[in-house]
Design a protein around this motif. Structure first.
Motif, mmCIF file in Angstrom:
data_model
loop_
_atom_site.group_PDB
_atom_site.id
_atom_site.type_symbol
_atom_site.label_atom_id
_atom_site.label_comp_id
_atom_site.label_asym_id
_atom_site.label_seq_id
_atom_site.Cartn_x
_atom_site.Cartn_y
_atom_site.Cartn_z
ATOM 1 N N ILE A 9 0.859 -1.182 0.000
ATOM 2 C CA ILE A 9 0.000 0.000 0.000
ATOM 3 C C ILE A 9 0.895 1.232 0.000
ATOM 4 O O ILE A 9 1.888 1.278 0.741
ATOM 5 C CB ILE A 9 -0.930 -0.021 1.234
ATOM 6 C CG1 ILE A 9 -1.900 -1.209 1.130
ATOM 7 C CG2 ILE A 9 -1.721 1.293 1.350
ATOM 8 C CD1 ILE A 9 -2.727 -1.465 2.352
ATOM 9 N N TYR A 80 -10.160 6.365 -0.765
ATOM 10 C CA TYR A 80 -9.985 4.904 -0.912
ATOM 11 C C TYR A 80 -8.655 4.500 -1.540
ATOM 12 O O TYR A 80 -8.315 3.322 -1.566
ATOM 13 C CB TYR A 80 -11.145 4.319 -1.731
ATOM 14 C CG TYR A 80 -11.252 4.855 -3.141
ATOM 15 C CD1 TYR A 80 -11.801 6.103 -3.400
ATOM 16 C CD2 TYR A 80 -10.764 4.121 -4.223
ATOM 17 C CE1 TYR A 80 -11.882 6.610 -4.683
ATOM 18 C CE2 TYR A 80 -10.846 4.624 -5.517
ATOM 19 C CZ TYR A 80 -11.405 5.868 -5.728
ATOM 20 O OH TYR A 80 -11.483 6.379 -7.007
ATOM 21 N N ARG A 81 -7.878 5.453 -2.044
ATOM 22 C CA ARG A 81 -6.601 5.125 -2.659
ATOM 23 C C ARG A 81 -5.466 5.413 -1.684
ATOM 24 O O ARG A 81 -5.648 6.229 -0.798
ATOM 25 C CB ARG A 81 -6.386 5.934 -3.956
ATOM 26 C CG ARG A 81 -7.573 5.866 -4.944
ATOM 27 C CD ARG A 81 -7.123 6.111 -6.363
ATOM 28 N NE ARG A 81 -6.280 5.004 -6.810
ATOM 29 C CZ ARG A 81 -6.768 3.876 -7.341
ATOM 30 N NH1 ARG A 81 -8.043 3.709 -7.523
ATOM 31 N NH2 ARG A 81 -5.935 2.922 -7.677
ATOM 32 N N SER A 82 -4.250 4.781 -1.889
ATOM 33 C CA SER A 82 -3.996 3.792 -2.897
ATOM 34 C C SER A 82 -4.774 2.514 -2.573
ATOM 35 O O SER A 82 -4.975 2.197 -1.408
ATOM 36 C CB SER A 82 -2.509 3.456 -2.941
ATOM 37 O OG SER A 82 -2.108 2.740 -1.795
ATOM 38 N N ARG B 7 -6.598 8.936 5.503
ATOM 39 C CA ARG B 7 -6.615 7.550 5.988
ATOM 40 C C ARG B 7 -5.256 7.186 6.575
ATOM 41 O O ARG B 7 -4.218 7.540 6.015
ATOM 42 C CB ARG B 7 -6.920 6.582 4.842
ATOM 43 C CG ARG B 7 -8.233 6.897 4.125
ATOM 44 C CD ARG B 7 -8.670 5.728 3.256
ATOM 45 N NE ARG B 7 -7.604 5.261 2.389
ATOM 46 C CZ ARG B 7 -7.563 4.052 1.860
ATOM 47 N NH1 ARG B 7 -8.507 3.189 2.121
ATOM 48 N NH2 ARG B 7 -6.560 3.710 1.076
ATOM 49 N N ILE B 9 -2.948 3.963 7.635
ATOM 50 C CA ILE B 9 -2.818 2.522 7.442
ATOM 51 C C ILE B 9 -1.472 2.094 8.004
ATOM 52 O O ILE B 9 -0.459 2.753 7.769
ATOM 53 C CB ILE B 9 -2.930 2.161 5.948
ATOM 54 C CG1 ILE B 9 -4.346 2.508 5.455
ATOM 55 C CG2 ILE B 9 -2.621 0.692 5.704
ATOM 56 C CD1 ILE B 9 -4.529 2.416 3.961
#
Lengths: 453, 453
Positions: A9, A80-82, B7, B9
């Motif tokens: 990611i 929503y990316r990557s 986001r 992660i």
């Protein structure tokens, strides 16, 4: 497998800042769209009445290899990316292969497919030029759902014509569009001249993408302050989808690999172009170690425009409202069988892909419906993701590639998982209960359609 | 908003290596399960006939705060974890709030919900001790789908009893389970004594989680080489779900924040415990700056065990096959209304959560069905993700928290988006068409049920 990386990611700041425009690098440029009346080449401004202006400019841009992604679009990509690049250890094991199989997982998009990548910029460009309404067609509903969401993000009203058979078979996707406030009409409908003409001849017509496009284009032409958006086929749509391949390229670098084969399913060409073009640019530039890569488009056997169609000028829609486009086509009057991969039921191939296929830079295979679902179930059990019926074609093509290898041959295969199938379970039900059939289109039928072109 | 991180992660090596067992840190430990015949406390080995042995040991472990995640389980977590922590800029804007709202997005799991986090270890532990069959119950099907997938990963046969109303209303999730090779039976069924007894009295019974549990437990007891797995309620299930909160804690650190409020929807308690317990450990340990955090469970108004139930020993299932558990309960004979949040239709609360609520370490609110879908649609349009009907309750509770704030108050709110609603669109359809109703359970009905306990 223990301890090995499964998913790659990118950090948010590595989400691409530019799309890749392969038209600038192609040795043989695509031929221009033609005005159907005059058969004269059309310019970008000729298209302004139908599409957002920026999209028209991008459509015919054959000089700039890199197009900046507007900040407003890139901010929405961050939702929503990557998307992950995934090493398919489970599938490799299930196939008993030494090949390294990777897939780009576009199914993690909130709408469940890659379609959002182009819906966001198309809605944004409409908003930017002050348009208030946007209209489109949709088959299975992946594109319609994405455009409905993108429209709601930018405060536009959306009207979607959904192919009637999908409207009835896939009510969940209709509800998704309605949740985002879109108006959804089954196509053919009595609300347009194009729809009426068809229903007069055949009141039970189940619709096709070609017809739904005609209805949406007619609405855009006859409604003030309304533009039309298309989910595939056109060059600017593939351009937007190159975020897939540009990310995948960086992620393959993280994995220390480069693909020998790149595979995607094929409807109009946008997910195929999206994952392929960034890798293909190295082949076109003859970069050492990157010229051998093969690019394989997987189309349904029942709609084989790439493998059996004719390269010629044809309309993009059933009624003949669109410009004439140079493409591999089965004829704009061709009505594909009712396969469950609704997104692949289209008579023609995108302009860029058609030229690339003609010039031998890529290949195509055709896949039967039952083979596609066999592949999809195998993948689901191995990787836990239920693929969209469209994406099952890419998986089937991947399995065919693996079967061509020797057991210890370490080829690197990359395919695009364009979407998940959670809203297509009725199709899986049919496959699991043994009721799914193959559709074959006869050479005679193809020749009869092509002869008219 | 431009340029800000949306986001968070974690890299794969930061996926937790251990689960957090809050029982070890609780000042007042949960009371033990009781043998219904003798009313004597049961030990882990008393439970071995029903559950995988490791799960039984974890269930009653009140001493070790950290339980290692087996390598084989962690490798499977890599298929979808870490899940993103998302800053809900869109929702903040829609609500016009200065609060910082974050959600942990468990909907990106391939089965669309957090349930896989416990399905994988439960299937793994069964496999490890040589068990070949696994059985369970499911409501809406999120748990059943996850266990079916986990069973297929480890080569186990899975048999799932699905609450009949969901079996009929949500055929897609049944098909998902069947795609992974599971045998799915609508409950109540004639295949068990528990099911027969109910159908004899009420042939049209639509089923409940309590009944489906009875059927699955009976199958596990009467089938050689078969263990039962539960998707919530029990302490080892919440233990497995702590991967959610442990990841969220690291991700909140990346964002430079610490939550003032943590919110989750509440069925049996596993997604609530999963996101809450890792943060609650700092509150229990009275760490500076981390004691003020509030923990809010959002339950449906039609099944209000936390807000209106009684703390007592009760059965986990309708037929009375399970041990007696100390919990807030509406009585194991309570039949919840047919709300669309099938996963919240359960009469009792998990043992740990019940004790924490009793001791004032957390709170509960009850949400009406219409309010939950209102919140879900608002969230969908703001963030692009259609939430599961269960998760809509957490969003509604979040909105209630926001409405309590002054316009410029910068509270940090974290909620768990336990799953997406793409397979629940029929419920959204009903809401959008105005046909959705609220269900209220009267105090008299609650008292009548509770009086029997």
């Amino acid at each position: 497998m223990k301890g090995k990386t499964k998913r790659y990611i990118l950090p948010e700041d590595e989400i691409p800042h530019k799309w890749y425009n392969i038209q600038a690098d192609m040795t043989v440029k695509p031929m221009p769209p033609l005005n159907p009346q005059t058969r004269e080449p059309m310019t970008a401004s000729d298209l302004y009445t139908i599409f957002a202006r920026e999209c028209c400019d991008q459509e015919l841009n054959t000089t700039d290899p890199w197009i900046p992604i507007p900040d407003e679009v890139r901010e929405m990509y961050k939702y929503y990316r990557s998307t992950p690049l995934v090493r398919a250890y489970g599938l490799e094991k299930a196939l008993g292969t030494s090949a390294h199989i990777y897939f780009k997982n576009e199914s993690v998009s909130p709408m469940g497919s890659h379609k959002l990548n182009s819906a966001i910029p198309q809605a944004y460009y409409c908003k930017k030029e002050g348009v208030k309404n946007i209209t489109t067609e949709t088959g299975a509903g992946q594109w319609g759902a994405s455009l409905a969401y993108a429209a709601s993000l930018f405060g536009l009203e959306a009207a979607v014509y959904q192919v009637k058979i999908s409207y009835e078979q896939k009510p969940y996707r209709r509800s998704i569009m309605q949740t985002f406030g879109a108006q959804v009409t089954p196509s053919p409908s009595m609300s347009t001249r194009a729809g009426k003409n068809i229903l007069t001849v055949n009141p039970n017509c189940q619709g096709s993408l070609g017809t739904a496009i005609s209805e949406a284009v007619e609405l855009a032409r006859t409604t003030p302050d309304c533009k039309y958006a298309l989910g595939s086929v056109l060059s600017h749509v593939s351009l937007h989808q190159t975020v897939i391949g540009l990310e995948a390229e960086k992620q393959m670098e993280m994995a220390g690999e480069y693909p020998d084969v790149v595979i995607a399913c094929f409807g109009g060409g946008s997910n195929f172009g999206g994952i392929s073009f960034p890798f293909m640019r190295h082949k076109i530039a003859a970069e050492p170690g990157k010229t051998h890569t093969r690019f394989v488009a997987a189309e349904p056997a029942s709609c084989p425009k790439l493998t059996k169609g004719k390269f010629c000028y044809d309309f993009g829609d059933e009624a003949g409202y669109t410009p004439l486009l140079p493409m591999y086509s089965l004829g704009h009057k061709f009505h594909p069988s009712n396969i469950h991969a609704g997104g692949l039921r289209y008579h023609g191939a995108g302009v860029i892909v058609s030229q690339l296929l003609k010039d031998g830079l890529m290949e195509a295979v055709d896949i039967q419906q039952v083979e596609s679902f066999q592949a999809g179930c195998l993948f689901a059990r191995a990787e836990g993701i239920i693929p969209a019926p469209e994406s099952c074609h890419a998986i089937a093509a991947t399995i065919r590639e693996v079967k061509k290898l020797k057991p210890d041959e370490e080829k690197v295969i990359l395919f695009n998982l364009s979407g998940h199938g959670l809203v297509d379970m009725a199709s899986y039900d049919k496959y699991l209960s043994g009721d799914l059939i193959n559709y074959t289109v006869s050479d005679d039928e193809i020749q009869a359609n092509i002869a008219k072109l």
